[in-house]
Design a protein around this motif. Structure first.
Motif, PDB file in Angstrom:
ATOM      1  N   GLU A   1      49.596   2.100  84.441  1.00  0.00           N
ATOM      2  CA  GLU A   1      50.336   1.560  83.302  1.00  0.00           C
ATOM      3  C   GLU A   1      49.781   2.032  81.959  1.00  0.00           C
ATOM      4  O   GLU A   1      50.535   2.314  81.029  1.00  0.00           O
ATOM      5  CB  GLU A   1      50.335   0.028  83.338  1.00  0.00           C
ATOM      6  CG  GLU A   1      51.171  -0.576  84.444  1.00  0.00           C
ATOM      7  CD  GLU A   1      52.647  -0.289  84.292  1.00  0.00           C
ATOM      8  OE1 GLU A   1      53.156  -0.278  83.159  1.00  0.00           O
ATOM      9  OE2 GLU A   1      53.308  -0.060  85.323  1.00  0.00           O
TER      10      GLU A   1
ATOM     11  N   ASN B   1      53.047   4.873  80.879  1.00  0.00           N
ATOM     12  CA  ASN B   1      54.142   4.136  80.249  1.00  0.00           C
ATOM     13  C   ASN B   1      53.901   3.947  78.764  1.00  0.00           C
ATOM     14  O   ASN B   1      53.271   2.986  78.324  1.00  0.00           O
ATOM     15  CB  ASN B   1      54.337   2.763  80.909  1.00  0.00           C
ATOM     16  CG  ASN B   1      55.220   2.850  82.131  1.00  0.00           C
ATOM     17  OD1 ASN B   1      55.912   3.845  82.329  1.00  0.00           O
ATOM     18  ND2 ASN B   1      55.196   1.831  82.949  1.00  0.00           N
TER      19      ASN B   1
ATOM     20  N   SER C   1      52.395  -4.553  78.223  1.00  0.00           N
ATOM     21  CA  SER C   1      53.117  -5.303  79.254  1.00  0.00           C
ATOM     22  C   SER C   1      52.152  -5.969  80.228  1.00  0.00           C
ATOM     23  O   SER C   1      52.386  -7.099  80.679  1.00  0.00           O
ATOM     24  CB  SER C   1      54.093  -4.392  80.006  1.00  0.00           C
ATOM     25  OG  SER C   1      53.408  -3.386  80.725  1.00  0.00           O
TER      26      SER C   1
ATOM     27  N   ASN D   1      59.728  -0.549  86.073  1.00  0.00           N
ATOM     28  CA  ASN D   1      58.988   0.682  85.821  1.00  0.00           C
ATOM     29  C   ASN D   1      59.824   1.936  86.027  1.00  0.00           C
ATOM     30  O   ASN D   1      59.457   3.009  85.553  1.00  0.00           O
ATOM     31  CB  ASN D   1      57.737   0.740  86.708  1.00  0.00           C
ATOM     32  CG  ASN D   1      56.543   0.069  86.077  1.00  0.00           C
ATOM     33  OD1 ASN D   1      55.811   0.676  85.306  1.00  0.00           O
ATOM     34  ND2 ASN D   1      56.364  -1.211  86.380  1.00  0.00           N
TER      35      ASN D   1
ATOM     36  N   PRO E   1      61.365   2.208  82.100  1.00  0.00           N
ATOM     37  CA  PRO E   1      60.380   1.490  81.283  1.00  0.00           C
ATOM     38  C   PRO E   1      60.739   1.453  79.797  1.00  0.00           C
ATOM     39  O   PRO E   1      60.598   2.433  79.081  1.00  0.00           O
ATOM     40  CB  PRO E   1      59.096   2.290  81.518  1.00  0.00           C
ATOM     41  CG  PRO E   1      59.559   3.677  81.827  1.00  0.00           C
ATOM     42  CD  PRO E   1      60.881   3.531  82.529  1.00  0.00           C
TER      43      PRO E   1
ATOM     44  N   MET F   1      60.462  -4.039  80.626  1.00  0.00           N
ATOM     45  CA  MET F   1      59.094  -4.326  81.023  1.00  0.00           C
ATOM     46  C   MET F   1      58.627  -5.717  80.588  1.00  0.00           C
ATOM     47  O   MET F   1      57.938  -6.413  81.342  1.00  0.00           O
ATOM     48  CB  MET F   1      58.148  -3.267  80.457  1.00  0.00           C
ATOM     49  CG  MET F   1      58.336  -1.883  81.057  1.00  0.00           C
ATOM     50  SD  MET F   1      57.956  -1.815  82.824  1.00  0.00           S
ATOM     51  CE  MET F   1      56.193  -2.161  82.791  1.00  0.00           C
TER      52      MET F   1
ATOM     53  N   SER G   1      57.508  -8.575  83.113  1.00  0.00           N
ATOM     54  CA  SER G   1      56.108  -9.014  83.072  1.00  0.00           C
ATOM     55  C   SER G   1      56.014 -10.526  82.975  1.00  0.00           C
ATOM     56  O   SER G   1      55.158 -11.152  83.614  1.00  0.00           O
ATOM     57  CB  SER G   1      55.395  -8.360  81.900  1.00  0.00           C
ATOM     58  OG  SER G   1      55.347  -6.953  82.047  1.00  0.00           O
TER      59      SER G   1
END
Length: 468
Positions: free
Chosen positions: A58, A62, A98, A140, A143, A148, A152
């Motif tokens: 992550e 991202n 996130s 994801n 994203p 996200m 989350s």
């Protein structure tokens, strides 16, 4: 005499032996407890092989960009919309933020997770909880802040009830197994916990090997290719794990009229009651440190130690080594656990291993080229996995032994403090240096280890007084 000897061997290896049909006829409940532990472990293997590897990536894959309109003549990328020129501006680290939101959400929802699990039952909590991990992987694939962040937040709720349900379910299965065939509770809980946490740690190996196989560094050296294919594979793993959750037996299911829900005050008292116990107060620093050391390896280690030397594609290999060491150590320490005394010894060994790693990073480490430079992050990951395997496994065993009558509340407290610490580090990681993080970790380790030793000494003294 032969039958008696055979029975002793079967009881000595409850998690490994496969009973015959004759044995199963008279010890079906024993087999069901062990089988439930196997199914639970297998389900988490699939779910967290995907989630763990995704989480490791992550902070590196991202990021999002906004498009800012510039004046004519600027040397920037040309927009596909007519003749305007735009500049791609990085808004922030979407992956890290996130994850910070996710673990903040877990910490907040964990406050009320114990009564939710008590009402739903651990099996239904596990099934509902797994749905959040599926949605997170789906987010994801596309994203953005709009996918996200909600994913989350929802995963925060799902993870809180999932982990409290896991701790409750596994402890119940282990203690029921021990009572059914007259085994000591400490070693049995240690074996069940060792199996589960060993498999959880091995998810770092499987998931990160997938990352290593499917991801490739981009031509610019700062991007990767193969991300979408990887997350599709992760999604398939999630679905298999969700199906396995549905095959678990029901345990300690409570009705809607449980007295916990008679009033809001009663529910709050159920949640807060463990904080009135001195044992819980003394073990909370270790819960916080568990969260800090997990956040360190997920966010700081991968970004500041592995990536500068091995690149983004090397994160999978380094984390696979970390997971392998963690898995082996969790399995071994689970088998060595016999009670609070052995748990204290193992926690001490784990704390010493991680202290050595922290001091070496503080005093000697700097990124280097060549074979030695590439080997350093791998060695650090392996040693860190050894320490985590000891600490995480034994903390779960100790909670199961000390808070048998309030398992949901105890494991909920664990997730509150662990995930609160993780969230803080994920939010700070874009702004905190490696040196500052190492100093924070060292301080937290010393405090948590001292509090845990004080706890075990106090318990031993109280047991001595009772015996005398």
């Amino acid at each position: 005499m032969v039958d008696a000897h055979h029975d002793e061997e079967a009881a000595a290896s409850p998690l490994l032996a496969t009973p015959t049909r004759t044995e199963a006829a008279w010890c079906g409940r024993r087999r069901s407890h062990a089988a439930d532990a196997h199914i639970l472990s297998a389900a988490f293997l699939f779910v967290f092989s995907a989630y763990g590897a995704a989480q490791n990536l992550e902070s590196t894959v991202n990021t999002v960009h906004s498009w800012q309109l510039l004046l004519p003549g600027s040397l920037v990328r040309r927009s596909p919309f007519r003749s305007h020129r735009f500049l791609a501006v990085q808004d922030g680290d979407l992956g890290t933020v996130s994850l910070g939101i996710l673990y903040t959400s877990v910490a907040l929802f964990s406050v009320a997770a114990s009564p939710v699990v008590a009402r739903l039952g651990p099996k239904r909590s596990l099934v509902v909880g797994t749905s959040g991990y599926v949605l997170f992987i789906l987010a994801n694939l596309v994203p953005t802040w709009y996918t996200m962040v909600p994913a989350s937040l929802y995963l925060g709720f799902c993870a809180s009830i999932s982990w409290v349900g896991q701790g409750t379910y596994l402890t119940s299965a282990a203690l029921s197994h021990a009572r059914d065939i007259n085994l000591p509770e400490g070693p049995t809980l240690g074996k069940f916990s060792g199996e589960f946490w060993g498999i959880i740690a091995s998810t770092q190996v499987l998931g990160n090997l997938l990352s290593l196989a499917l991801l490739r560094n981009g031509k610019d050296g700062k991007s990767v290719t193969g991300k979408n294919m990887l997350f599709v594979v992760f999604l398939g793993c999630m679905i298999v794990g969700l199906v396995l959750m549905c095959f678990l037996s029901k345990r300690e299911e409570k009705g809607d009229n449980d007295p916990v829900y008679s009033s809001i005050g009663a529910m709050l008292n159920y949640v807060i009651a463990p904080l009135k116990d001195r044992k819980m107060l003394l073990i909370i620093p270790l819960m916080v440190y568990i969260g800090l050391q997990h956040a360190f390896v997920w966010a700081i280690f991968t970004k500041s130690v592995v990536t500068p030397v091995l690149g983004i594609s090397g994160v999978g290999g380094a984390m696979a080594i970390y997971g392998a060491a963690d898995a082996v150590c969790a399995l071994v320490t689970g088998c060595l656990t016999s009670g609070l005394y052995s748990a204290t010894f193992i926690v001490s060994a784990g704390a010493i291993v991680q202290a050595v790693v922290l001091f070496c990073l503080l005093l000697f480490y700097s990124p280097m080229a060549g074979v030695l430079g590439a080997a350093a992050p791998l060695l650090v990951g392996a040693l860190w996995g050894v320490g985590d395997g000891m600490l995480n496994t034994e903390l779960n065993v100790v909670l199961g032994l000390l808070f048998e009558d309030s398992k949901e509340a105890a494991f909920a407290q664990f997730k509150v403090w662990e995930c609160g610490a993780i969230a803080v580090i994920f939010f700070l990681s874009p702004h905190i240096t490696l040196l500052a993080m190492l100093i924070l970790m060292t301080t937290a380790l010393l405090i948590s280890f001292g509090a845990f030793l004080f706890l075990t000494i106090a318990i031993e003294k109280s047991l001595t007084v009772v015996r005398s």
